[in-house]
Write an enzyme that holds these catalytic residues in place. Structure first.
Site, PDB file in Angstrom:
ATOM      1  N   SER A  21      -7.962  -5.752   4.693  1.00 26.56           N
ATOM      2  CA  SER A  21      -8.545  -5.167   3.330  1.00 26.56           C
ATOM      3  C   SER A  21      -8.992  -6.725   2.726  1.00 26.56           C
ATOM      4  O   SER A  21      -8.604  -6.850   1.508  1.00 26.56           O
ATOM      5  CB  SER A  21      -7.679  -4.425   2.744  1.00 26.56           C
ATOM      6  OG  SER A  21      -7.559  -3.103   3.386  1.00 26.56           O
ATOM      7  N   ASP A  38       0.638  -1.205  -0.072  1.00 25.25           N
ATOM      8  CA  ASP A  38      -0.166  -0.039   0.049  1.00 25.25           C
ATOM      9  C   ASP A  38       0.835   1.196  -0.027  1.00 25.25           C
ATOM     10  O   ASP A  38       1.962   1.425   0.645  1.00 25.25           O
ATOM     11  CB  ASP A  38      -0.933   0.115   1.291  1.00 25.25           C
ATOM     12  CG  ASP A  38      -2.223   0.978   1.080  1.00 25.25           C
ATOM     13  OD1 ASP A  38      -2.328   1.426  -0.032  1.00 25.25           O
ATOM     14  OD2 ASP A  38      -2.706   1.267   2.085  1.00 25.25           O
ATOM     15  N   GLY A  39       0.386   2.281  -0.526  1.00 27.93           N
ATOM     16  CA  GLY A  39       1.074   3.630  -0.379  1.00 27.93           C
ATOM     17  C   GLY A  39       1.604   4.052  -1.752  1.00 27.93           C
ATOM     18  O   GLY A  39       2.243   5.160  -1.723  1.00 27.93           O
ATOM     19  N   HIS A  57       2.839   3.293  -9.115  1.00 30.41           N
ATOM     20  CA  HIS A  57       2.569   1.615  -9.296  1.00 30.41           C
ATOM     21  C   HIS A  57       3.601   1.183 -10.088  1.00 30.41           C
ATOM     22  O   HIS A  57       4.186   0.075  -9.792  1.00 30.41           O
ATOM     23  CB  HIS A  57       1.213   1.486  -9.859  1.00 30.41           C
ATOM     24  CG  HIS A  57       0.028   1.811  -9.239  1.00 30.41           C
ATOM     25  ND1 HIS A  57      -0.298   1.397  -8.146  1.00 30.41           N
ATOM     26  CD2 HIS A  57      -1.133   2.443  -9.637  1.00 30.41           C
ATOM     27  CE1 HIS A  57      -1.293   1.816  -7.742  1.00 30.41           C
ATOM     28  NE2 HIS A  57      -1.791   2.545  -8.660  1.00 30.41           N
ATOM     29  N   GLU A 109     -11.970  -5.417  -4.904  1.00 33.81           N
ATOM     30  CA  GLU A 109     -12.617  -4.074  -4.854  1.00 33.81           C
ATOM     31  C   GLU A 109     -11.827  -2.876  -5.502  1.00 33.81           C
ATOM     32  O   GLU A 109     -12.241  -1.844  -5.603  1.00 33.81           O
ATOM     33  CB  GLU A 109     -12.721  -3.602  -3.195  1.00 33.81           C
ATOM     34  CG  GLU A 109     -13.469  -4.463  -2.316  1.00 33.81           C
ATOM     35  CD  GLU A 109     -12.941  -5.836  -2.059  1.00 33.81           C
ATOM     36  OE1 GLU A 109     -11.746  -6.281  -2.075  1.00 33.81           O
ATOM     37  OE2 GLU A 109     -13.759  -6.927  -1.812  1.00 33.81           O
ATOM     38  N   ASN A 110     -10.691  -3.190  -6.057  1.00 33.32           N
ATOM     39  CA  ASN A 110      -9.901  -2.142  -6.888  1.00 33.32           C
ATOM     40  C   ASN A 110     -10.559  -1.999  -8.180  1.00 33.32           C
ATOM     41  O   ASN A 110     -10.012  -0.827  -8.613  1.00 33.32           O
ATOM     42  CB  ASN A 110      -8.449  -2.653  -6.918  1.00 33.32           C
ATOM     43  CG  ASN A 110      -7.585  -2.485  -5.816  1.00 33.32           C
ATOM     44  OD1 ASN A 110      -6.773  -3.386  -5.494  1.00 33.32           O
ATOM     45  ND2 ASN A 110      -7.960  -1.481  -4.971  1.00 33.32           N
ATOM     46  N   ARG A 170       0.089   7.650  -2.755  1.00 32.88           N
ATOM     47  CA  ARG A 170       0.324   8.684  -1.824  1.00 32.88           C
ATOM     48  C   ARG A 170       2.121   9.109  -2.166  1.00 32.88           C
ATOM     49  O   ARG A 170       2.411  10.119  -2.206  1.00 32.88           O
ATOM     50  CB  ARG A 170       0.316   8.438  -0.573  1.00 32.88           C
ATOM     51  CG  ARG A 170      -1.132   8.736  -0.023  1.00 32.88           C
ATOM     52  CD  ARG A 170      -1.168   7.967   1.269  1.00 32.88           C
ATOM     53  NE  ARG A 170      -1.506   6.612   1.097  1.00 32.88           N
ATOM     54  CZ  ARG A 170      -1.410   5.833   2.133  1.00 32.88           C
ATOM     55  NH1 ARG A 170      -0.857   6.170   3.587  1.00 32.88           N
ATOM     56  NH2 ARG A 170      -1.365   4.347   2.157  1.00 32.88           N
TER      57      ARG A 170
HETATM   58  C1  FPP Z   1      -1.972   0.151  -3.536  1.00 35.71           C
HETATM   59  O1  FPP Z   1      -1.513   1.402  -3.234  1.00 35.71           O
HETATM   60  C2  FPP Z   1      -1.385  -0.592  -4.551  1.00 35.71           C
HETATM   61  C3  FPP Z   1      -2.112  -1.184  -5.706  1.00 35.71           C
HETATM   62  C4  FPP Z   1      -3.749  -1.084  -5.695  1.00 35.71           C
HETATM   63  C5  FPP Z   1      -1.393  -2.099  -6.699  1.00 35.71           C
HETATM   64  C6  FPP Z   1      -0.168  -2.673  -6.379  1.00 35.71           C
HETATM   65  C7  FPP Z   1       0.385  -3.142  -7.620  1.00 35.71           C
HETATM   66  C8  FPP Z   1       1.881  -2.970  -7.464  1.00 35.71           C
HETATM   67  C9  FPP Z   1       2.743  -2.448  -6.553  1.00 35.71           C
HETATM   68  C10 FPP Z   1       2.545  -3.166  -8.834  1.00 35.71           C
HETATM   69  C11 FPP Z   1       3.270  -4.587  -8.712  1.00 35.71           C
HETATM   70  C12 FPP Z   1       2.370  -5.599  -9.409  1.00 35.71           C
HETATM   71  C13 FPP Z   1       2.910  -7.068  -9.500  1.00 35.71           C
HETATM   72  C14 FPP Z   1       2.370  -7.952 -10.344  1.00 35.71           C
HETATM   73  C15 FPP Z   1       3.824  -7.585  -8.601  1.00 35.71           C
HETATM   74  P1  FPP Z   1      -2.407   2.635  -3.342  1.00 35.71           P
HETATM   75  O2  FPP Z   1      -2.612   2.997  -4.723  1.00 35.71           O
HETATM   76  O3  FPP Z   1      -3.644   2.132  -2.771  1.00 35.71           O
HETATM   77  O4  FPP Z   1      -1.714   3.598  -2.695  1.00 35.71           O
HETATM   78  P2  FPP Z   1      -2.345   4.884  -1.718  1.00 35.71           P
HETATM   79  O5  FPP Z   1      -2.812   4.386  -0.713  1.00 35.71           O
HETATM   80  O6  FPP Z   1      -1.304   5.900  -1.606  1.00 35.71           O
HETATM   81  O7  FPP Z   1      -3.367   5.520  -2.528  1.00 35.71           O
END
Ligand code: FPP
Length: 261
Positions: free
Chosen positions: A207, A32-33, A49, A79-80, A36
């Site tokens: 989650s 996560d993160g 990402h 949910e994404n 941000r």
């Molecule tokens: C959550 O961060 C992250 C995700 C929903 C996507 C995760 C995907 C990757 C790290 C790419 C790697 C993929 C593979 C196939 C290994 P967020 O977007 O919710 O961050 P936030 O809380 O800062 O908004």
């Protein structure tokens, strides 16, 4: 030297006669993160990402070197789909390019790749990339890397129940469903349960990730955003894990007595 603890499949890394640290057999990570992190750099969320993918690659390699048996990464939850269309599209493309680009390296490093989740909702190109990477690495005997994509813990339990029902002759139960019966239909049922679940990004939630398989996991929450979570950060999590006492419902005294047997 490594020794396997018979009861729970945890591995002691031995540097002398006494176990010095406990390595989890199965690590699960909620990455996560990303958004941000990107926003803090003045970049678009999706750039987070992209960098997150690089971190995932480093962490897989590090876990492989340490001798972790299974690593499960939460790449996309059921949910994404409710995220902005542009972000979902970017993630889908990232998965296709990532799988295509990384599968040969994973294979060379003896990694067995599995994608867990309802992949039927992905477009044909992504489904084909998943099958190709899984086929290529199927017989590898190194770390099992599970990528959870369109995955939800509740989905997993429901699909297991439906598989069980489909196997019951005349759909009438002669005996009660046991934990073992249900568990055998969950994804990754041949793998150890999650020993250590890590979530980055400061939130303290599971989650809908691996609900059943995390029943007795140790939880580790890091304030670091996923793009900042490097090998040193993982080592810190492993060090904390090795100092936890896992009791599985027993008393502390019982656990200590078992360990000295
Ligand atoms: C959550 O961060 C992250 C995700 C929903 C996507 C995760 C995907 C990757 C790290 C790419 C790697 C993929 C593979 C196939 C290994 P967020 O977007 O919710 O961050 P936030 O809380 O800062 O908004």
């Amino acid at each position: 030297m490594r020794r396997v603890c018979p009861r729970r499949l945890c591995i002691y890394i031995m540097t002398s006669e006494e176990p010095t640290s406990l390595l989890p057999s199965h690590i699960a990570i909620i990455m996560d993160g990303n958004g941000r992190w990107a926003q803090a750099q003045g970049k678009k969320r999706v750039q987070g990402h992209k960098v997150g993918m690089e971190r995932a690659r480093d962490i897989v390699a590090h876990c492989g070197k340490l001798g972790v048996q299974t690593l499960t990464l939460f790449a996309f939850s059921s949910e994404n789909w409710s995220r902005p269309e542009e972000e979902v599209g970017f993630l889908m493309n990232l998965f296709v390019t990532g799988l295509t680009r990384e599968s040969k390296t994973l294979h060379k490093n003896n990694v067995q790749l599995r994608v867990i989740g309802d992949v039927s909702r992905f477009d044909k190109k992504l489904q084909a990339a998943i099958s190709k990477a899984e086929d290529l690495t199927r017989n590898n005997k190194g770390i099992v890397l599970q990528i959870a994509a369109n995955y939800g813990g509740k989905w997993d339990i429901i699909q297991a129940v439906n598989k069980l029902i489909s196997k019951i002759p005349n759909k009438s139960l002669a005996e009660p469903v046991t934990e073992q019966m249900l568990e055998s239909e969950l994804v990754g049922s041949d793998l150890p349960h999650v020993d250590l679940m890590i979530r980055t990004g400061g939130e303290k939630r599971i989650s809908n990730f691996l609900l059943w398989q995390c029943a007795y996991s140790e939880l580790y929450f890091s304030e670091k955003l996923w793009p900042e979570f490097n090998e040193t950060a993982l080592d810190a999590a492993l060090s904390e894990y090795s100092n936890r006492q896992r009791r599985f419902g027993q008393t502390s005294e019982q656990v200590m007595a078992e360990q000295t047997k």
